[in-house]
Design an enzyme around this catalytic site. Structure first.
Site, PDB file in Angstrom:
ATOM      1  N   ASP A   6       0.937  -1.130  -0.295  1.00 21.35           N
ATOM      2  CA  ASP A   6       0.255  -0.334   0.333  1.00 21.35           C
ATOM      3  C   ASP A   6       1.275   1.147  -0.451  1.00 21.35           C
ATOM      4  O   ASP A   6       2.463   0.914   0.110  1.00 21.35           O
ATOM      5  CB  ASP A   6      -0.600  -0.179   1.469  1.00 21.35           C
ATOM      6  CG  ASP A   6      -1.628   1.343   1.263  1.00 21.35           C
ATOM      7  OD1 ASP A   6      -2.764   1.113   0.359  1.00 21.35           O
ATOM      8  OD2 ASP A   6      -1.738   1.845   2.264  1.00 21.35           O
ATOM      9  N   SER A   7       0.383   2.218   0.041  1.00 26.42           N
ATOM     10  CA  SER A   7       0.953   3.473  -0.198  1.00 26.42           C
ATOM     11  C   SER A   7       1.564   4.141   1.541  1.00 26.42           C
ATOM     12  O   SER A   7       2.577   4.886   1.674  1.00 26.42           O
ATOM     13  CB  SER A   7       0.281   4.956  -0.458  1.00 26.42           C
ATOM     14  OG  SER A   7      -1.021   5.301   0.315  1.00 26.42           O
ATOM     15  N   CYS A  69      -4.417  -1.634  -1.830  1.00 27.23           N
ATOM     16  CA  CYS A  69      -4.321  -0.310  -2.079  1.00 27.23           C
ATOM     17  C   CYS A  69      -5.650  -0.320  -3.437  1.00 27.23           C
ATOM     18  O   CYS A  69      -5.538  -0.862  -4.412  1.00 27.23           O
ATOM     19  CB  CYS A  69      -2.942   0.414  -2.298  1.00 27.23           C
ATOM     20  SG  CYS A  69      -3.320   2.129  -2.572  1.00 27.23           S
ATOM     21  N   CYS A 177     -11.386   2.495   1.059  1.00 28.94           N
ATOM     22  CA  CYS A 177      -9.703   2.950   0.845  1.00 28.94           C
ATOM     23  C   CYS A 177      -9.074   2.602   2.392  1.00 28.94           C
ATOM     24  O   CYS A 177      -9.929   2.903   3.118  1.00 28.94           O
ATOM     25  CB  CYS A 177      -9.769   4.699   1.390  1.00 28.94           C
ATOM     26  SG  CYS A 177      -7.944   5.082   1.606  1.00 28.94           S
ATOM     27  N   THR A 178      -7.858   2.118   1.630  1.00 32.82           N
ATOM     28  CA  THR A 178      -7.890   0.883   2.910  1.00 32.82           C
ATOM     29  C   THR A 178      -7.423   1.532   3.995  1.00 32.82           C
ATOM     30  O   THR A 178      -7.173   1.725   5.636  1.00 32.82           O
ATOM     31  CB  THR A 178      -6.619   0.345   2.246  1.00 32.82           C
ATOM     32  OG1 THR A 178      -5.348   1.030   2.368  1.00 32.82           O
ATOM     33  CG2 THR A 178      -6.786  -1.024   1.629  1.00 32.82           C
TER      34      THR A 178
HETATM   35  N1  DGL Z   1      -4.648   2.976   1.354  1.00 30.49           N
HETATM   36  C1  DGL Z   1      -4.352   3.403  -0.515  1.00 30.49           C
HETATM   37  C2  DGL Z   1      -5.701   3.511  -0.695  1.00 30.49           C
HETATM   38  O1  DGL Z   1      -6.554   2.326  -0.604  1.00 30.49           O
HETATM   39  C3  DGL Z   1      -4.490   4.149  -1.223  1.00 30.49           C
HETATM   40  C4  DGL Z   1      -4.895   5.918  -0.353  1.00 30.49           C
HETATM   41  C5  DGL Z   1      -3.676   6.546  -0.527  1.00 30.49           C
HETATM   42  O2  DGL Z   1      -1.896   6.641  -0.194  1.00 30.49           O
HETATM   43  O3  DGL Z   1      -4.414   8.076  -1.284  1.00 30.49           O
HETATM   44  O4  DGL Z   1      -7.028   3.458  -2.076  1.00 30.49           O
END
Ligand code: DGL
Length: 251
Positions: A6-7, A69, A177-178
């Site tokens: 993930d980010s 993500c 969004c995780t």
């Molecule tokens: N947690 C990720 C998602 O589910 C990325 C959120 C982000 O870095 O903006 O989209």
């Protein structure tokens, strides 16, 4: 070994759910904090970051990959993972398992996610394919605010601002969004106790168990790689994975 990426810290919500159903799997996690947030990046930037993350996990021994993500999952066709020599059964993304988990749910769904996920329209199309209407709201800046430790008040304001002037005629809120499940209580406070909240991590963990068990029975090791050091990440890991010894490496 299962590789999850993930980010930043958002994918930890997915990793927690996977760890609960696969306690003996060896898991390696990559949080790309240096490039977070992902949710306002273009599709081509996201493809490059995905390639880097997958290669990094593979170099570290991962043979099964979970894109924890939504922004990445929604920007990439699963078929392109073939270029990493990953068979379809060795890769799990967020959108398919989530929508298929919700296919029989009788509810007015509101999907909240990053602008990248909403703009991809993949969730909307997947729900449409099941003949379901879904409302959606992109929330700019929320994942970044969570990642970098914004105050409760600030997070509440961001959520409220993104719903300004919008009808609230839904009864199931899907946190696509995780990062968002890390602040479920704030969503609940904003929308009230009568709204049900769904965390897709459970759908993804169920899929992981179906696809990766029993092949991925190992020693239950847990390793984290991060592209930039972060006290917030370290604290979150300690809070969410108190039971297992783990290592965190800045790469
Ligand atoms: N947690 C990720 C998602 O589910 C990325 C959120 C982000 O870095 O903006 O989209």
């Amino acid at each position: 070994m299962i590789g999850i990426f993930d980010s930043g810290m958002g994918g930890l919500t997915v990793m927690r759910a996977i760890r609960d159903v696969l306690p003996d799997s060896d898991i390696i996690y990559f949080g790309d904090i240096k490039h977070a947030p992902y949710g306002s990046r273009s599709r081509s930037e996201l493809s490059v970051l995905t390639a880097q993350a997958v290669k990094r996990l593979q170099m570290n021994g991962a043979t099964k990959i979970v894109s924890a993500c939504n922004s990445l999952s929604a920007s990439l066709a699963v078929s392109v993972f073939d270029v990493f020599s990953l068979e379809p059964g060795h890769i799990i993304e967020m959108v398919g398992p989530t929508v298929s988990y919700l296919k029989d749910v009788d509810a007015h769904v509101m999907l909240v996610a990053t602008p990248a996920t909403i703009d991809s329209e993949l969730y909307q199309q997947a729900f449409q394919m099941l003949g379901k209407d879904v409302q959606y709201t992109g929330i700019s800046d929320l994942a970044g605010a969570i990642e970098f430790g914004a105050s409760r008040q600030k997070i509440k304001e961001i959520i409220e601002y993104s719903f300004e002037g919008k009808e609230r005629n839904f009864d199931l809120l899907v946190l696509a969004c995780t990062h968002y499940p890390l602040v479920t209580d704030i969503f609940q406070e904003v929308f009230g106790k009568e709204i049900r909240i769904f965390d897709p991590a459970f759908a993804v963990a169920e899929r992981a168990k179906k696809l990766f068990w029993p092949q991925e029975v190992g020693n239950g090791t847990t390793k984290f790689l991060i592209s930039e050091d972060s006290e917030f990440f370290r604290e979150r890991v300690a809070e969410m994975f108190p039971e297992s010894p783990f290592t965190i490496e800045v790469v």
